[in-house]
Enzyme design. Structure first.
Site, PDB file in Angstrom:
ATOM      1  N   ASN A 206       0.881  -1.175   0.000  1.00  0.00           N
ATOM      2  CA  ASN A 206       0.000   0.000   0.000  1.00  0.00           C
ATOM      3  C   ASN A 206       0.911   1.213   0.000  1.00  0.00           C
ATOM      4  O   ASN A 206       1.489   1.558   1.025  1.00  0.00           O
ATOM      5  CB  ASN A 206      -0.893  -0.011   1.251  1.00  0.00           C
ATOM      6  CG  ASN A 206      -1.691   1.278   1.379  1.00  0.00           C
ATOM      7  OD1 ASN A 206      -1.935   1.951   0.384  1.00  0.00           O
ATOM      8  ND2 ASN A 206      -2.083   1.634   2.594  1.00  0.00           N
ATOM      9  N   TRP A 207       1.042   1.815  -1.171  1.00  0.00           N
ATOM     10  CA  TRP A 207       2.014   2.900  -1.321  1.00  0.00           C
ATOM     11  C   TRP A 207       1.545   4.204  -0.671  1.00  0.00           C
ATOM     12  O   TRP A 207       2.305   5.138  -0.536  1.00  0.00           O
ATOM     13  CB  TRP A 207       2.295   3.155  -2.803  1.00  0.00           C
ATOM     14  CG  TRP A 207       3.083   2.054  -3.477  1.00  0.00           C
ATOM     15  CD1 TRP A 207       3.398   0.810  -2.970  1.00  0.00           C
ATOM     16  CD2 TRP A 207       3.676   2.119  -4.780  1.00  0.00           C
ATOM     17  NE1 TRP A 207       4.135   0.104  -3.892  1.00  0.00           N
ATOM     18  CE2 TRP A 207       4.320   0.878  -5.017  1.00  0.00           C
ATOM     19  CE3 TRP A 207       3.714   3.089  -5.777  1.00  0.00           C
ATOM     20  CZ2 TRP A 207       5.003   0.609  -6.214  1.00  0.00           C
ATOM     21  CZ3 TRP A 207       4.385   2.817  -6.964  1.00  0.00           C
ATOM     22  CH2 TRP A 207       5.027   1.587  -7.165  1.00  0.00           C
TER      23      TRP A 207
ATOM     24  N   GLY B 130       2.732  -1.204   4.249  1.00  0.00           N
ATOM     25  CA  GLY B 130       2.841   0.221   3.941  1.00  0.00           C
ATOM     26  C   GLY B 130       4.289   0.595   3.677  1.00  0.00           C
ATOM     27  O   GLY B 130       4.821   0.383   2.588  1.00  0.00           O
ATOM     28  N   GLY B 131       4.939   1.138   4.700  1.00  0.00           N
ATOM     29  CA  GLY B 131       6.305   1.671   4.563  1.00  0.00           C
ATOM     30  C   GLY B 131       7.274   0.735   3.852  1.00  0.00           C
ATOM     31  O   GLY B 131       8.015   1.158   2.954  1.00  0.00           O
TER      32      GLY B 131
ATOM     33  N   GLU C 278      -6.585   4.911   7.643  1.00  0.00           N
ATOM     34  CA  GLU C 278      -6.339   6.335   7.357  1.00  0.00           C
ATOM     35  C   GLU C 278      -7.558   6.966   6.687  1.00  0.00           C
ATOM     36  O   GLU C 278      -7.852   8.142   6.908  1.00  0.00           O
ATOM     37  CB  GLU C 278      -5.070   6.481   6.490  1.00  0.00           C
ATOM     38  CG  GLU C 278      -3.815   6.226   7.316  1.00  0.00           C
ATOM     39  CD  GLU C 278      -2.640   5.658   6.528  1.00  0.00           C
ATOM     40  OE1 GLU C 278      -2.647   5.694   5.292  1.00  0.00           O
ATOM     41  OE2 GLU C 278      -1.709   5.156   7.190  1.00  0.00           O
TER      42      GLU C 278
HETATM   43  C1  PEP Z   1      -0.759   0.107   5.760  1.00  0.00           C
HETATM   44  O1  PEP Z   1      -0.682   1.211   5.235  1.00  0.00           O
HETATM   45  O2  PEP Z   1      -1.728  -0.634   5.487  1.00  0.00           O
HETATM   46  C2  PEP Z   1       0.273  -0.309   6.686  1.00  0.00           C
HETATM   47  C3  PEP Z   1       0.171  -1.470   7.261  1.00  0.00           C
HETATM   48  O3  PEP Z   1       1.306   0.567   6.884  1.00  0.00           O
HETATM   49  P1  PEP Z   1       2.716   0.239   7.612  1.00  0.00           P
HETATM   50  O4  PEP Z   1       3.181  -1.091   7.078  1.00  0.00           O
HETATM   51  O5  PEP Z   1       3.609   1.371   7.248  1.00  0.00           O
HETATM   52  O6  PEP Z   1       2.435   0.161   9.087  1.00  0.00           O
END
Ligand code: PEP
Length: 258
Positions: free
Chosen positions: A13-14, A239-240, A102
């Protein structure tokens, strides 16, 4: 049904990151690294709307699929700034993230709109990745299961058994997203198993066993193997770590190992 016969899915998930040239560069780096996952793990890049066409072109002929990060529930009309499911399908998108925390936190997304978006996506032939998860405060108050059961029931209201099998559920504890705090593998397994049990109550055991349930929340190259080894954790929403080809690939390879 065992975990080994469910579809393992690793989705990046960018979020609001990457211009089109940057998106192309990242996907070109990811493609050869994850090519060996073909047929074993579904690899998806969920990218901003402006990158979708670039991503579809860059991944053509590879085993990397493209997803969007949101979709509107109406087919067309006076909804300034929104994108419909048909528009996504027309561009070549296969998956769409729905109800990310989010979106719920900053953009007023509710279980009702998550439900509408999920049904619209399915009707158009998209595969939704529906995100659920508790706030830290809710976990501390020991109501995680109530919160998750409510979200699952509302978000999937009126979704048929046939359609829920095309739906991916992402368990994303809100306190673990982008915070560097990860649920322990046991915590992730506990809630993913609870989600499956809830699906079995709503639908039936066979349907529940067929649904891919991901964990998301600061999953990274270091903690992925333990999380993905759990029986009810069928993949990850990342995400990251999805913004770095090497880290994303490490997670994909951990899923290949199971
Ligand atoms: C996400 O955006 O769904 C997520 C899990 O972000 P992160 O891996 O950065 O916690």
């Amino acid at each position: 049904m065992k975990k080994s016969v469910r579809k393992a899915i690793i989705a990046g998930n960018w979020k609001m990151n990457k211009t089109r040239p940057e998106a192309k560069e990242l996907l070109e780096a990811i493609k050869p690294l994850v090519a060996n996952a073909d047929g074993k793990v579904e690899v998806i890049a969920c990218v901003p709307f402006t990158n979708l066409e670039t991503a579809v072109a860059a991944t053509a002929g590879s085993n990397v699929k493209v997803g969007a990060e949101n979709v509107h529930f109406e087919k067309s009309g006076a909804f300034t700034g929104e994108i419909s499911a048909d528009m996504l399908v027309e561009v070549g998108v296969e998956y769409v993230v729905i109800g990310h925390s989010e979106r719920r936190q900053y953009f007023g997304e509710t279980d009702e709109t998550v439900n509408k978006r999920t049904k619209a996506a399915l009707a158009a032939g998209l595969k939704p990745i529906v995100c659920v998860g508790e706030l830290l405060w809710e976990r501390e108050c020991d109501i995680t299961e109530e919160v998750i059961a409510r979200q699952i029931k509302l978000d999937l209201f009126d979704v048929s058994a046939e359609d829920v099998k095309k739906t991916v559920i992402a368990y994303e504890p809100v306190w673990a997203i982008g915070t560097g705090k990860t649920a322990t593998a046991d915590q992730a397994e506990e809630v993913c198993a609870f989600i499956r049990a809830t699906l079995a109550k709503i639908y039936d055991e066979e349907t529940a066993q067929a649904v891919t349930i991901q964990y998301g929340g600061s999953m990274n190259a270091k903690n992925c193997a333990e999380l993905l080894s759990k029986e009810n954790v069928d993949g990850g929403l990342i995400g990251g770590a999805s913004l770095k080809a090497a880290d994303f690939n490490t997670i994909v390879q951990a899923a290949v190992e199971g």
